[in-house]
Design a protein around this motif. Sequence first.
Motif, PDB file in Angstrom:
ATOM      1  N   VAL A 193       0.836  -1.201   0.000  1.00 34.83           N
ATOM      2  CA  VAL A 193       0.000   0.000   0.000  1.00 34.83           C
ATOM      3  C   VAL A 193       0.871   1.251   0.000  1.00 34.83           C
ATOM      4  N   ALA A 194       1.921   1.255   0.833  1.00 34.07           N
ATOM      5  CA  ALA A 194       2.813   2.414   0.879  1.00 34.07           C
ATOM      6  C   ALA A 194       3.512   2.624  -0.459  1.00 34.07           C
ATOM      7  N   SER A 195       3.971   1.538  -1.072  1.00 37.20           N
ATOM      8  CA  SER A 195       4.675   1.656  -2.351  1.00 37.20           C
ATOM      9  C   SER A 195       3.736   2.089  -3.472  1.00 37.20           C
ATOM     10  N   VAL A 196       2.559   1.468  -3.526  1.00 37.04           N
ATOM     11  CA  VAL A 196       1.605   1.805  -4.591  1.00 37.04           C
ATOM     12  C   VAL A 196       1.108   3.239  -4.443  1.00 37.04           C
ATOM     13  N   GLU A 197       0.828   3.645  -3.212  1.00 37.31           N
ATOM     14  CA  GLU A 197       0.362   5.016  -3.002  1.00 37.31           C
ATOM     15  C   GLU A 197       1.452   6.024  -3.353  1.00 37.31           C
ATOM     16  N   GLY A 198       2.693   5.705  -2.997  1.00 36.52           N
ATOM     17  CA  GLY A 198       3.787   6.602  -3.354  1.00 36.52           C
ATOM     18  C   GLY A 198       3.959   6.723  -4.855  1.00 36.52           C
ATOM     19  N   GLY A 199       3.845   5.590  -5.567  1.00 40.30           N
ATOM     20  CA  GLY A 199       3.953   5.650  -7.022  1.00 40.30           C
ATOM     21  C   GLY A 199       2.782   6.355  -7.671  1.00 40.30           C
ATOM     22  N   ALA A 200       1.575   6.156  -7.120  1.00 39.12           N
ATOM     23  CA  ALA A 200       0.393   6.785  -7.703  1.00 39.12           C
ATOM     24  C   ALA A 200       0.386   8.296  -7.495  1.00 39.12           C
ATOM     25  N   ARG A 201       0.908   8.750  -6.372  1.00 36.21           N
ATOM     26  CA  ARG A 201       0.856  10.184  -6.067  1.00 36.21           C
ATOM     27  C   ARG A 201       2.054  10.954  -6.602  1.00 36.21           C
ATOM     28  N   PHE A 202       3.226  10.319  -6.583  1.00 35.24           N
ATOM     29  CA  PHE A 202       4.443  11.063  -6.923  1.00 35.24           C
ATOM     30  C   PHE A 202       5.194  10.479  -8.111  1.00 35.24           C
ATOM     31  N   GLY A 203       4.639   9.467  -8.750  1.00 32.63           N
ATOM     32  CA  GLY A 203       5.270   8.927  -9.951  1.00 32.63           C
ATOM     33  C   GLY A 203       6.642   8.340  -9.665  1.00 32.63           C
ATOM     34  N   PHE A 204       7.632   8.787 -10.453  1.00 36.91           N
ATOM     35  CA  PHE A 204       8.988   8.266 -10.321  1.00 36.91           C
ATOM     36  C   PHE A 204       9.873   9.129  -9.423  1.00 36.91           C
ATOM     37  N   ASP A 205       9.281  10.076  -8.711  1.00 44.73           N
ATOM     38  CA  ASP A 205      10.096  10.986  -7.908  1.00 44.73           C
ATOM     39  C   ASP A 205      10.833  10.273  -6.780  1.00 44.73           C
ATOM     40  N   LEU A 206      10.267   9.176  -6.267  1.00 42.17           N
ATOM     41  CA  LEU A 206      10.854   8.488  -5.116  1.00 42.17           C
ATOM     42  C   LEU A 206      11.496   7.159  -5.489  1.00 42.17           C
ATOM     43  N   VAL A 207      11.688   6.919  -6.785  1.00 46.93           N
ATOM     44  CA  VAL A 207      12.240   5.630  -7.214  1.00 46.93           C
ATOM     45  C   VAL A 207      13.654   5.436  -6.682  1.00 46.93           C
ATOM     46  N   ALA A 208      14.494   6.450  -6.826  1.00 43.99           N
ATOM     47  CA  ALA A 208      15.887   6.317  -6.395  1.00 43.99           C
ATOM     48  C   ALA A 208      15.974   6.125  -4.883  1.00 43.99           C
ATOM     49  N   PHE A 209      15.154   6.861  -4.131  1.00 43.28           N
ATOM     50  CA  PHE A 209      15.160   6.698  -2.675  1.00 43.28           C
ATOM     51  C   PHE A 209      14.728   5.283  -2.284  1.00 43.28           C
ATOM     52  N   THR A 210      13.683   4.790  -2.940  1.00 46.14           N
ATOM     53  CA  THR A 210      13.212   3.435  -2.642  1.00 46.14           C
ATOM     54  C   THR A 210      14.272   2.397  -2.966  1.00 46.14           C
ATOM     55  N   LEU A 211      14.973   2.593  -4.077  1.00 50.38           N
ATOM     56  CA  LEU A 211      16.052   1.670  -4.438  1.00 50.38           C
ATOM     57  C   LEU A 211      17.163   1.693  -3.396  1.00 50.38           C
ATOM     58  N   ILE A 212      17.516   2.871  -2.925  1.00 46.40           N
ATOM     59  CA  ILE A 212      18.561   2.984  -1.895  1.00 46.40           C
ATOM     60  C   ILE A 212      18.115   2.294  -0.607  1.00 46.40           C
ATOM     61  N   PHE A 213      16.857   2.475  -0.228  1.00 46.54           N
ATOM     62  CA  PHE A 213      16.344   1.834   0.981  1.00 46.54           C
ATOM     63  C   PHE A 213      16.404   0.311   0.862  1.00 46.54           C
ATOM     64  N   ASN A 214      16.019  -0.212  -0.296  1.00 45.48           N
ATOM     65  CA  ASN A 214      16.038  -1.663  -0.487  1.00 45.48           C
ATOM     66  C   ASN A 214      17.459  -2.213  -0.487  1.00 45.48           C
ATOM     67  N   LEU A 215      18.378  -1.505  -1.108  1.00 53.31           N
ATOM     68  CA  LEU A 215      19.776  -1.946  -1.092  1.00 53.31           C
ATOM     69  C   LEU A 215      20.340  -1.914   0.326  1.00 53.31           C
ATOM     70  N   ALA A 216      19.968  -0.893   1.092  1.00 55.16           N
ATOM     71  CA  ALA A 216      20.421  -0.824   2.485  1.00 55.16           C
ATOM     72  C   ALA A 216      19.847  -1.971   3.308  1.00 55.16           C
ATOM     73  N   ALA A 217      18.574  -2.313   3.069  1.00 52.66           N
ATOM     74  CA  ALA A 217      17.961  -3.430   3.793  1.00 52.66           C
ATOM     75  C   ALA A 217      18.641  -4.751   3.442  1.00 52.66           C
ATOM     76  N   ILE A 218      18.930  -4.953   2.156  1.00 47.45           N
ATOM     77  CA  ILE A 218      19.623  -6.179   1.738  1.00 47.45           C
ATOM     78  C   ILE A 218      21.006  -6.258   2.377  1.00 47.45           C
ATOM     79  N   PHE A 219      21.707  -5.140   2.407  1.00 51.00           N
ATOM     80  CA  PHE A 219      23.048  -5.118   2.992  1.00 51.00           C
ATOM     81  C   PHE A 219      23.002  -5.411   4.494  1.00 51.00           C
ATOM     82  N   CYS A 220      22.032  -4.835   5.194  1.00 51.75           N
ATOM     83  CA  CYS A 220      21.907  -5.086   6.634  1.00 51.75           C
ATOM     84  C   CYS A 220      21.535  -6.536   6.916  1.00 51.75           C
ATOM     85  N   GLN A 221      20.650  -7.104   6.093  1.00 54.36           N
ATOM     86  CA  GLN A 221      20.305  -8.519   6.270  1.00 54.36           C
ATOM     87  C   GLN A 221      21.520  -9.406   6.026  1.00 54.36           C
ATOM     88  N   TYR A 222      22.310  -9.056   5.036  1.00 55.77           N
ATOM     89  CA  TYR A 222      23.518  -9.826   4.750  1.00 55.77           C
ATOM     90  C   TYR A 222      24.504  -9.749   5.920  1.00 55.77           C
TER      91      TYR A 222
END
Length: 234
Positions: free
Chosen positions: A53-82
């Motif tokens: 819901v958070a991801s879909v709402e962010g994409g629906a309201r702001f388009g691609f404006d938050l794509v890079a931030f979301t990618l950075i967050f996911n990479l950080a989560a993967i790195f922390c899990q590793y």
Amino acid sequence: MEAEALSSEQVKNKMEAKRLSTDNPPGFLSRALPAVVPVLLISIGYVDPGKWVASVEGGARFGFDLVAFTLIFNLAAIFCQYLSARVAVITERDLAQICSDEYDTWTCLLLGIQMELSVIMLDLNMILGMAQGLNLIFGWDLFTCVFLTATGAVFHILLAVLLDIEKAKFLGQFVAGFVLLSFILGLLINQSEIPLPMNGILMKLSGESAFMLMSLLGATLVPHNFYLHSSIVQ
């Protein structure tokens, strides 16, 4: 003499077992399963309707404006899990045990409070996301959807407590796999069109999008999952 004979027999058995394991190395499936099972259990913390819901709402309201931030967050989560899994494998201790040995009581208490708040926010995010999904699908009022979702979450926990650890793990893996499969099928059936032009801007932050960015950050980086991952991989 009897103890020495028993000891030599044990050494001989170990050498024989080692030779057999060398002659018959495990197949790919037997080597991959121990790594896949923790991944499915950990994915439950990331694959839930609240995050969608958070991801879909962010994409629906702001388009691609938050794509890079979301990618950075996911990479950080993967790195922390590793890192959490790596530390647990090397030290043969989970993060909770390491914190208990290395930090003082007050620091451990603050970390425990942080974990509890993280779990509470994750459950709240999941319940609200599922309630919103029920509201969109069936048209029920939001209070009824929240009540049904919260009741289902409580019964799921009770069911996991009543089952033994292996059955509870299997239940969690089944739920994670079912949710992931449903998400993939939903994308394939929907076949939403992705516009090619993105104006070349993938990092655009405004006052309204800052709140959505915090929601995406909280939905991506879940600290309690690091403790869980370090405990499962042992």
